[in-house]
Enzyme design. Structure first.
Site, mmCIF file in Angstrom:
data_model
loop_
_atom_site.group_PDB
_atom_site.id
_atom_site.type_symbol
_atom_site.label_atom_id
_atom_site.label_comp_id
_atom_site.label_asym_id
_atom_site.label_seq_id
_atom_site.Cartn_x
_atom_site.Cartn_y
_atom_site.Cartn_z
ATOM 1 N N SER A 18 -2.021 9.769 -2.910
ATOM 2 C CA SER A 18 -3.286 9.367 -3.524
ATOM 3 C C SER A 18 -3.758 10.360 -4.576
ATOM 4 C CB SER A 18 -4.362 9.213 -2.450
ATOM 5 O OG SER A 18 -4.553 10.434 -1.767
ATOM 6 N N HIS A 39 0.329 3.127 -4.446
ATOM 7 C CA HIS A 39 -0.717 3.689 -3.589
ATOM 8 C C HIS A 39 -1.450 2.602 -2.811
ATOM 9 C CE1 HIS A 39 -4.780 5.940 -3.238
ATOM 10 N NE2 HIS A 39 -4.072 6.049 -2.121
ATOM 11 N N ASN A 42 -5.671 2.782 3.294
ATOM 12 C CA ASN A 42 -5.756 2.562 4.743
ATOM 13 C C ASN A 42 -6.972 1.722 5.116
ATOM 14 O OD1 ASN A 42 -3.472 3.991 5.643
ATOM 15 N ND2 ASN A 42 -4.539 5.929 5.366
ATOM 16 N N ASN A 89 -9.254 7.090 -6.376
ATOM 17 C CA ASN A 89 -9.917 8.259 -5.804
ATOM 18 C C ASN A 89 -10.931 8.883 -6.743
ATOM 19 O OD1 ASN A 89 -9.195 8.509 -3.117
ATOM 20 N ND2 ASN A 89 -7.213 9.374 -3.607
#
Length: 215
Positions: A18, A39, A42, A89
């Site tokens: 990530s 990527h 979760n 991110n």
């Protein structure tokens, strides 16, 4: 390097990192044109979006093959550049950073911040990304709100140039038929109808599931 040595020379190799540079990870890979970032988030069986990150040497054929594979699992893909944090991110941690500061400064509790996120702008996010939301709100409204935020946070909330340019060009979002996403004005009623239907369905789902077992 171990994966590269064990895999067939033509096998596509992907990393679920990530944050680590894809270009850096590609260095020990033989035939690095077959290497890229894939990527997942979760819990990956349930989260439908996948970030695809080629490095400069990744072939277009590799990107196309990986997108086809991911799409075959009924997931959506977005291809982004190999920069620190990629896109997912950078967005996620920007929100968390601001949230943490609000709690540290005693402005709100963690519970209250979570409540506001999931019941206000977060409520919209399953259906619309930030640019679609901005277009519907009005880019002139966003431009004004930035100016208000700058009274106390001039650097942190400097108005993005891309927003200023659109406003100066008279492209204010759906109400003018042009903005970040350029939705034609004649499609606005259809968009509003979809929005209303989606939000009602989301509220019903929340009521059926009940509160998350956090507290």
């Amino acid at each position: 390097a171990r994966i590269s040595a064990a895999a067939r020379p033509d096998a596509i190799i992907g990393s679920n990192t990530s944050t680590i540079s894809i270009a850096e990870l590609s260095q020990p890979v033989a035939n690095p044109e077959r290497f890229l970032g894939v990527h997942f988030s979760n819990p990956s069986p349930f989260i439908p979006g996948v970030e695809i990150i080629p490095h400069e040497g990744t072939s277009t054929e590799t990107v196309a093959a990986v997108r086809d594979l991911v799409h075959s699992a009924n997931k959506e893909t977005a291809v982004v550049k190999d920069v620190t944090g990629f896109v997912l991110n950078r967005l996620q941690y920007a929100l968390f950073h601001e949230a943490a500061q609000l709690v540290e400064q005693g402005i709100a509790t963690a519970e209250d911040v979570d409540t506001l996120v999931r019941t206000t702008f977060g409520f919209r996010l399953p259906f619309f990304g930030p640019f679609a939301i901005a277009d519907m709100a009005g880019l002139d409204v966003y431009n004004f709100c930035y100016k208000s935020l700058q009274t106390d946070f001039p650097e942190r909330f400097a108005t993005p140039k891309i927003l200023t340019d659109l406003v100066e060009a008279g492209k204010l979002g759906t109400k003018t038929g042009a903005g970040f996403l350029n939705v034609p004005a004649e499609r606005t009623p259809e968009l509003i109808a979809y929005r209303n239907k989606a939000y009602v369905a989301m509220q019903k789902l929340i009521e059926e599931l009940g509160p998350a077992p956090i507290n």
